[in-house]
Design a protein around this motif. Structure first.
Motif, PDB file in Angstrom:
ATOM      1  N   SER A 236       0.858  -1.180   0.000  1.00 58.57           N
ATOM      2  CA  SER A 236       0.000   0.000   0.000  1.00 58.57           C
ATOM      3  C   SER A 236       0.893   1.228   0.000  1.00 58.57           C
ATOM      4  CB  SER A 236      -0.920   0.003   1.228  1.00 58.57           C
ATOM      5  OG  SER A 236      -1.768   1.144   1.205  1.00 58.57           O
ATOM      6  N   ILE A 237       0.788   2.060  -1.020  1.00 65.09           N
ATOM      7  CA  ILE A 237       1.687   3.206  -1.148  1.00 65.09           C
ATOM      8  C   ILE A 237       0.895   4.445  -1.528  1.00 65.09           C
ATOM      9  CG2 ILE A 237       3.657   1.782  -1.823  1.00 65.09           C
ATOM     10  CD1 ILE A 237       3.155   2.710  -4.710  1.00 65.09           C
ATOM     11  N   GLN A 238       1.541   5.588  -1.401  1.00 63.50           N
ATOM     12  CA  GLN A 238       0.935   6.853  -1.788  1.00 63.50           C
ATOM     13  C   GLN A 238       1.200   7.121  -3.268  1.00 63.50           C
ATOM     14  OE1 GLN A 238      -0.951   8.978   0.087  1.00 63.50           O
ATOM     15  NE2 GLN A 238      -0.858   7.508   1.776  1.00 63.50           N
TER      16      GLN A 238
ATOM     17  N   LEU B 145       7.841   1.693  -6.753  1.00 61.17           N
ATOM     18  CA  LEU B 145       7.775   0.386  -6.101  1.00 61.17           C
ATOM     19  C   LEU B 145       8.325  -0.683  -7.020  1.00 61.17           C
ATOM     20  CD1 LEU B 145       4.909  -1.614  -6.974  1.00 61.17           C
ATOM     21  CD2 LEU B 145       4.255   0.804  -6.940  1.00 61.17           C
ATOM     22  N   THR B 146       8.742  -1.782  -6.405  1.00 58.45           N
ATOM     23  CA  THR B 146       9.207  -2.950  -7.159  1.00 58.45           C
ATOM     24  C   THR B 146       8.584  -4.194  -6.563  1.00 58.45           C
ATOM     25  OG1 THR B 146      11.317  -1.854  -7.636  1.00 58.45           O
ATOM     26  CG2 THR B 146      11.208  -4.236  -7.963  1.00 58.45           C
ATOM     27  N   VAL B 147       8.092  -5.059  -7.407  1.00 60.74           N
ATOM     28  CA  VAL B 147       7.590  -6.363  -6.976  1.00 60.74           C
ATOM     29  C   VAL B 147       8.393  -7.443  -7.676  1.00 60.74           C
ATOM     30  CG1 VAL B 147       5.291  -5.459  -6.494  1.00 60.74           C
ATOM     31  CG2 VAL B 147       5.769  -6.454  -8.724  1.00 60.74           C
TER      32      VAL B 147
ATOM     33  N   LEU C 117       6.012   1.378 -16.362  1.00 60.70           N
ATOM     34  CA  LEU C 117       6.339   0.042 -15.860  1.00 60.70           C
ATOM     35  C   LEU C 117       7.602  -0.475 -16.542  1.00 60.70           C
ATOM     36  CD1 LEU C 117       3.292   0.436 -15.098  1.00 60.70           C
ATOM     37  CD2 LEU C 117       3.001  -1.994 -15.583  1.00 60.70           C
ATOM     38  N   THR C 118       8.528  -0.999 -15.741  1.00 58.81           N
ATOM     39  CA  THR C 118       9.757  -1.590 -16.268  1.00 58.81           C
ATOM     40  C   THR C 118       9.839  -3.026 -15.782  1.00 58.81           C
ATOM     41  OG1 THR C 118      10.899   0.546 -16.243  1.00 58.81           O
ATOM     42  CG2 THR C 118      12.264  -1.439 -16.384  1.00 58.81           C
ATOM     43  N   PHE C 119       9.991  -3.941 -16.718  1.00 57.65           N
ATOM     44  CA  PHE C 119      10.047  -5.365 -16.428  1.00 57.65           C
ATOM     45  C   PHE C 119      11.461  -5.868 -16.699  1.00 57.65           C
ATOM     46  CE2 PHE C 119       5.451  -5.817 -16.221  1.00 57.65           C
ATOM     47  CZ  PHE C 119       5.032  -4.754 -16.991  1.00 57.65           C
ATOM     48  N   GLN C 120      11.987  -6.659 -15.783  1.00 55.72           N
ATOM     49  CA  GLN C 120      13.322  -7.207 -15.963  1.00 55.72           C
ATOM     50  C   GLN C 120      13.294  -8.709 -15.739  1.00 55.72           C
ATOM     51  OE1 GLN C 120      16.339  -4.978 -14.004  1.00 55.72           O
ATOM     52  NE2 GLN C 120      17.988  -6.110 -14.997  1.00 55.72           N
ATOM     53  N   PHE C 121      13.978  -9.433 -16.591  1.00 53.94           N
ATOM     54  CA  PHE C 121      14.106 -10.889 -16.488  1.00 53.94           C
ATOM     55  C   PHE C 121      15.517 -11.177 -16.023  1.00 53.94           C
ATOM     56  CE2 PHE C 121      12.607 -14.896 -16.732  1.00 53.94           C
ATOM     57  CZ  PHE C 121      12.604 -15.607 -17.933  1.00 53.94           C
ATOM     58  N   GLY C 122      15.671 -11.976 -14.995  1.00 59.96           N
ATOM     59  CA  GLY C 122      16.983 -12.283 -14.455  1.00 59.96           C
ATOM     60  C   GLY C 122      17.876 -12.985 -15.462  1.00 59.96           C
TER      61      GLY C 122
ATOM     62  N   LEU D  74       9.185  -6.270 -11.485  1.00 62.28           N
ATOM     63  CA  LEU D  74       8.343  -5.247 -12.106  1.00 62.28           C
ATOM     64  C   LEU D  74       8.496  -3.977 -11.277  1.00 62.28           C
ATOM     65  CD1 LEU D  74       5.951  -3.847 -13.518  1.00 62.28           C
ATOM     66  CD2 LEU D  74       4.413  -5.297 -12.202  1.00 62.28           C
ATOM     67  N   HIS D  75       8.967  -2.924 -11.907  1.00 66.43           N
ATOM     68  CA  HIS D  75       9.161  -1.644 -11.227  1.00 66.43           C
ATOM     69  C   HIS D  75       8.169  -0.641 -11.790  1.00 66.43           C
ATOM     70  CE1 HIS D  75      11.389   1.483  -9.067  1.00 66.43           C
ATOM     71  NE2 HIS D  75      11.230   2.222 -10.144  1.00 66.43           N
ATOM     72  N   ILE D  76       7.464   0.029 -10.887  1.00 63.58           N
ATOM     73  CA  ILE D  76       6.519   1.073 -11.292  1.00 63.58           C
ATOM     74  C   ILE D  76       7.039   2.416 -10.785  1.00 63.58           C
ATOM     75  CG2 ILE D  76       4.158   1.929 -11.194  1.00 63.58           C
ATOM     76  CD1 ILE D  76       3.193  -0.913 -10.740  1.00 63.58           C
ATOM     77  N   THR D  77       7.169   3.353 -11.688  1.00 61.64           N
ATOM     78  CA  THR D  77       7.623   4.700 -11.359  1.00 61.64           C
ATOM     79  C   THR D  77       6.415   5.622 -11.194  1.00 61.64           C
ATOM     80  OG1 THR D  77       9.623   4.345 -12.662  1.00 61.64           O
ATOM     81  CG2 THR D  77       9.045   6.623 -12.144  1.00 61.64           C
ATOM     82  N   ALA D  78       6.440   6.422 -10.149  1.00 62.43           N
ATOM     83  CA  ALA D  78       5.382   7.421  -9.914  1.00 62.43           C
ATOM     84  C   ALA D  78       4.000   6.780  -9.983  1.00 62.43           C
ATOM     85  CB  ALA D  78       5.503   8.577 -10.899  1.00 62.43           C
ATOM     86  N   ALA D  79       3.758   5.839  -9.081  1.00 60.20           N
ATOM     87  CA  ALA D  79       2.509   5.075  -9.094  1.00 60.20           C
ATOM     88  C   ALA D  79       1.280   5.981  -9.032  1.00 60.20           C
ATOM     89  CB  ALA D  79       2.495   4.092  -7.930  1.00 60.20           C
ATOM     90  N   GLN D  80       0.232   5.531  -9.700  1.00 63.22           N
ATOM     91  CA  GLN D  80      -1.034   6.249  -9.737  1.00 63.22           C
ATOM     92  C   GLN D  80      -2.148   5.343  -9.236  1.00 63.22           C
ATOM     93  OE1 GLN D  80      -1.514   7.598 -13.783  1.00 63.22           O
ATOM     94  NE2 GLN D  80       0.347   8.854 -13.721  1.00 63.22           N
ATOM     95  N   PRO D  81      -3.263   5.909  -8.763  1.00 63.13           N
ATOM     96  CA  PRO D  81      -4.363   5.064  -8.271  1.00 63.13           C
ATOM     97  C   PRO D  81      -4.835   4.044  -9.306  1.00 63.13           C
ATOM     98  CG  PRO D  81      -4.690   7.315  -7.569  1.00 63.13           C
ATOM     99  CD  PRO D  81      -3.495   7.341  -8.490  1.00 63.13           C
TER     100      PRO D  81
END
Lengths: 113, 114
Positions: free
Chosen positions: A12-14, A19-21, A61-66, A74-81
Motif C-alpha cells: 500500500s503506497i501513496q 515500487l518494485t515487486v 512500468l519496467t520489467f526485468q528478467f533475471g 516489475l518496477h513502477i515509477t510514480a505510481a497512480q491510483p
C-alpha cells in the motif's frame, strides 16, 4: 512442480511513489509473463519476457528478467491510483513439458490518492 | 462477442449438488484453460485443452472435477458432489494456436457452496 513465489504479498503506497515487486521460481523459466487483474475481472497481459537479462518498458512500468531466467521484477515509477490491482507473474513455457501456464501467488497493490 | 464468455457469472448451490460452468472462448483459439482462484490468491491451474483433447489435467483436485470440450470450442467444467471448499472463482482463458502466447481471460464464474 514449479513454484512461483511473489513478493511482497501486499503493498500500500501513496500516489507518486516508486515500487518494485518480485517473482521468483524454483527452476528456470522458459518464458515469463506479467498480468494485472482488477476486481471482478480476469487477468490482462502486460508483457512477456523470454531472454535472460531482458528489460522491457511499458510507460511507467519496467520489467526485468533475471540473467539466469529464474526471477523477474516489475518496477513502477510514480505510481497512480489506476495502477491498483493484483499483479501476477506466470510461466508459460515448456518447463513442465506442457504449456499449462503456472501463475504466481500474486502481489496486491493499492495506490492511495 | 469478441472476448471469452463465462456463464453463469454467479452460482450459489448447496453442498452435495452438481454444478456445470460454461466457457465460450475467442473464436479460433485452439487452447482453452480452466483455473480456480481464491480471494487474493493467484489462479490455480486445473486443466487445459488443445483442440478437443485434454492436454494436461494434472491440476484437477480429485475425481469430482471433470471438464469437456467436445467440439474444440465451448468447454464445460463439471463438479459433482460439491463441497464448501469448492467455493472460489473459476476462470477460463483461451489462447491462439502456437506454443506460447497471451492468455485471454473471461470474467470468471463465482461459485458459492453453502
Amino acid at each position: 512442480t514449479q513454484l512461483l513465489e511473489q513478493s511482497p504479498q501486499f503493498l500500500s503506497i501513496q500516489e507518486g511513489e516508486n515500487l518494485t515487486v518480485y517473482c521468483n521460481s524454483s527452476s528456470v523459466f522458459s518464458s515469463l509473463q506479467w498480468y494485472r487483474q482488477e476486481p471482478g475481472e480476469g487477468p490482462v497481459l502486460l508483457v512477456t519476457v523470454v531472454t535472460g537479462g531482458e528489460v522491457k518498458k511499458l510507460k511507467r512500468l519496467t520489467f526485468q528478467f533475471g540473467d539466469a531466467r529464474k526471477d523477474s521484477s516489475l518496477h513502477i515509477t510514480a505510481a497512480q491510483p489506476g495502477d491498483t490491482g493484483l499483479y501476477l507473474c506466470a510461466e508459460g513455457g515448456t518447463t513442465s513439458g506442457t504449456y499449462k501456464y503456472i501463475f504466481g501467488t500474486g502481489t496486491r497493490l493499492k495506490v492511495l490518492a | 462477442g469478441a472476448g471469452v464468455s463465462q456463464t453463469p457469472s454467479n452460482k450459489v448451490t448447496e453442498k452435495g449438488k452438481y454444478v456445470e460452468l460454461r466457457c465460450d472462448p475467442i473464436s479460433g483459439h485452439t487452447a482453452l484453460y480452466w483455473y480456480r482462484q481464491s480471494l487474493g490468491q493467484g489462479p490455480e491451474f486445473l486443466i487445459y485443452f488443445q483442440g478437443t483433447g485434454a492436454a494436461d489435467d494434472s491440476g484437477l483436485p480429485n475425481d469430482r472435477f471433470f471438464a469437456v470440450r467436445p467440439e474444440g470450442s465451448v468447454s464445460t467444467l463439471k463438479i459433482q458432489r460439491t463441497e464448501r471448499g469448492d467455493s472460489a472463482v473459476y476462470l477460463c482463458a483461451s489462447r491462439a494456436s502456437g506454443n506460447t502466447g497471451e492468455l485471454f481471460f473471461g470474467e470468471g464464474s463465482r461459485l458459492t457452496v453453502l
